[in-house]
Design a protein around this motif. Structure first.
Motif, PDB file in Angstrom:
ATOM      1  N   VAL A  20       0.846  -1.200   0.000  1.00 22.34           N
ATOM      2  CA  VAL A  20       0.000   0.000   0.000  1.00 22.34           C
ATOM      3  C   VAL A  20       0.877   1.244   0.000  1.00 22.34           C
ATOM      4  CG1 VAL A  20      -1.599   1.352   1.434  1.00 22.34           C
ATOM      5  CG2 VAL A  20      -2.051  -1.053   1.002  1.00 22.34           C
ATOM      6  N   PHE A  21       1.911   1.249   0.858  1.00 26.24           N
ATOM      7  CA  PHE A  21       2.825   2.389   0.866  1.00 26.24           C
ATOM      8  C   PHE A  21       3.458   2.572  -0.512  1.00 26.24           C
ATOM      9  CE2 PHE A  21       3.086   2.205   5.591  1.00 26.24           C
ATOM     10  CZ  PHE A  21       2.848   3.556   5.836  1.00 26.24           C
ATOM     11  N   LEU A  22       3.903   1.499  -1.110  1.00 23.75           N
ATOM     12  CA  LEU A  22       4.534   1.559  -2.424  1.00 23.75           C
ATOM     13  C   LEU A  22       3.555   2.040  -3.485  1.00 23.75           C
ATOM     14  CD1 LEU A  22       7.158   0.948  -3.982  1.00 23.75           C
ATOM     15  CD2 LEU A  22       6.214  -1.326  -4.416  1.00 23.75           C
ATOM     16  N   MET A  23       2.333   1.547  -3.437  1.00 28.86           N
ATOM     17  CA  MET A  23       1.329   1.930  -4.418  1.00 28.86           C
ATOM     18  C   MET A  23       1.008   3.424  -4.324  1.00 28.86           C
ATOM     19  SD  MET A  23      -2.595   0.609  -4.728  1.00 28.86           S
ATOM     20  CE  MET A  23      -3.044   1.432  -3.207  1.00 28.86           C
ATOM     21  N   VAL A  24       0.847   3.925  -3.112  1.00 32.08           N
ATOM     22  CA  VAL A  24       0.532   5.352  -2.938  1.00 32.08           C
ATOM     23  C   VAL A  24       1.731   6.202  -3.344  1.00 32.08           C
ATOM     24  CG1 VAL A  24      -0.008   7.126  -1.225  1.00 32.08           C
ATOM     25  CG2 VAL A  24      -1.213   4.943  -1.182  1.00 32.08           C
ATOM     26  N   ALA A  25       2.929   5.772  -2.985  1.00 37.26           N
ATOM     27  CA  ALA A  25       4.129   6.554  -3.320  1.00 37.26           C
ATOM     28  C   ALA A  25       4.335   6.638  -4.822  1.00 37.26           C
ATOM     29  CB  ALA A  25       5.353   5.946  -2.651  1.00 37.26           C
ATOM     30  N   THR A  26       4.167   5.528  -5.519  1.00 40.90           N
ATOM     31  CA  THR A  26       4.360   5.564  -6.972  1.00 40.90           C
ATOM     32  C   THR A  26       3.199   6.257  -7.674  1.00 40.90           C
ATOM     33  OG1 THR A  26       3.385   3.358  -7.185  1.00 40.90           O
ATOM     34  CG2 THR A  26       5.784   3.495  -7.068  1.00 40.90           C
ATOM     35  N   GLY A  27       2.014   6.175  -7.089  1.00 39.51           N
ATOM     36  CA  GLY A  27       0.847   6.825  -7.700  1.00 39.51           C
ATOM     37  C   GLY A  27       0.892   8.331  -7.599  1.00 39.51           C
ATOM     38  N   THR A  28       1.456   8.869  -6.542  1.00 38.04           N
ATOM     39  CA  THR A  28       1.509  10.326  -6.382  1.00 38.04           C
ATOM     40  C   THR A  28       2.677  10.947  -7.128  1.00 38.04           C
ATOM     41  OG1 THR A  28       2.778  10.123  -4.342  1.00 38.04           O
ATOM     42  CG2 THR A  28       0.383  10.274  -4.140  1.00 38.04           C
ATOM     43  N   GLY A  29       3.730  10.199  -7.280  1.00 39.16           N
ATOM     44  CA  GLY A  29       4.906  10.721  -7.965  1.00 39.16           C
ATOM     45  C   GLY A  29       5.769  11.587  -7.071  1.00 39.16           C
ATOM     46  N   ILE A  30       5.488  11.634  -5.787  1.00 41.32           N
ATOM     47  CA  ILE A  30       6.274  12.435  -4.846  1.00 41.32           C
ATOM     48  C   ILE A  30       7.356  11.529  -4.280  1.00 41.32           C
ATOM     49  CG2 ILE A  30       6.217  13.781  -2.715  1.00 41.32           C
ATOM     50  CD1 ILE A  30       4.599  15.012  -4.969  1.00 41.32           C
ATOM     51  N   GLY A  31       8.597  11.927  -4.402  1.00 35.72           N
ATOM     52  CA  GLY A  31       9.713  11.125  -3.928  1.00 35.72           C
ATOM     53  C   GLY A  31      10.315  11.664  -2.651  1.00 35.72           C
ATOM     54  N   PRO A  32      11.394  11.065  -2.191  1.00 38.94           N
ATOM     55  CA  PRO A  32      12.033  11.512  -0.960  1.00 38.94           C
ATOM     56  C   PRO A  32      12.744  12.859  -1.115  1.00 38.94           C
ATOM     57  CG  PRO A  32      13.032   9.465  -1.764  1.00 38.94           C
ATOM     58  CD  PRO A  32      11.944   9.826  -2.699  1.00 38.94           C
ATOM     59  N   ALA A  33      12.976  13.322  -2.333  1.00 35.71           N
ATOM     60  CA  ALA A  33      13.655  14.606  -2.529  1.00 35.71           C
ATOM     61  C   ALA A  33      12.699  15.782  -2.370  1.00 35.71           C
ATOM     62  CB  ALA A  33      14.286  14.647  -3.912  1.00 35.71           C
TER      63      ALA A  33
END
Length: 165
Positions: free
Chosen positions: A98-111
């Motif tokens: 779920v974390f991975l899906m939301v992170a890749t879906g938003t396009g917001i990275g750690p930078a």
């Protein structure tokens, strides 16, 4: 002289009487283990008594109660184990995905700035994790209710008592 020796005849006669003795002993044990009314009923109708009557006659009232306790303990253990496996599966596989899906879906990275990460990635992920947690609790409660119903059915089947509800 006959083809079989006298010792051979004695052995076969002894073997036959031993099997007769075993059969008689088994019959006596079955009749002694039954309640007198059940034994008379079995003799009159030619039908065996129910499994509950035979088990109750063999184990007695305390033994039947012990059997109910053992059945309930087994049900409780299996329910707890199933809930544990379900929760561990959710925690190890579903939550990271779920974390991975939301992170890749938003396009917001750690930078990206922290405020943007919180608003677009972490908050929706935590909301979905909360929903998954509630789903696990609902499933655990459902499994517990099923276990309780099965325990009551086992108690009624073994003890023949009606519930107070």
């Amino acid at each position: 002289m006959s083809p079989a020796s006298p010792t051979a005849r004695k052995k076969s006669k002894g073997a036959q009487s031993a099997s007769d003795r075993r059969a008689r002993k088994r019959q006596v044990e079955e009749n002694d283990g039954q309640e007198p009314a059940a034994a008379d009923q079995a003799d009159q109708n030619g039908v065996k008594p129910s499994i509950r009557a035979r088990t109750r006659a063999r184990l007695g009232e305390k033994g039947m109660q012990s059997l109910v306790v053992a059945a309930r303990a087994g049900l409780i253990f299996s329910t707890c184990f199933a809930v544990y496996v379900l929760a561990m599966f959710i925690a190890v596989t579903v939550v990271p995905n779920v974390f991975l899906m939301v992170a890749t879906g938003t396009g917001i990275g750690p930078a990206a700035p922290l405020e943007m990460q919180l608003a677009h990635w972490l908050a929706p992920s935590l909301f979905l994790i909360g929903l998954i947690f509630v789903l696990v609790l609902v499933l655990a409660r459902w499994l517990w209710r099923v276990q309780r119903r099965l325990g009551e059915k086992a108690r009624r089947a073994l003890l023949g008592e009606e519930t107070g509800r």
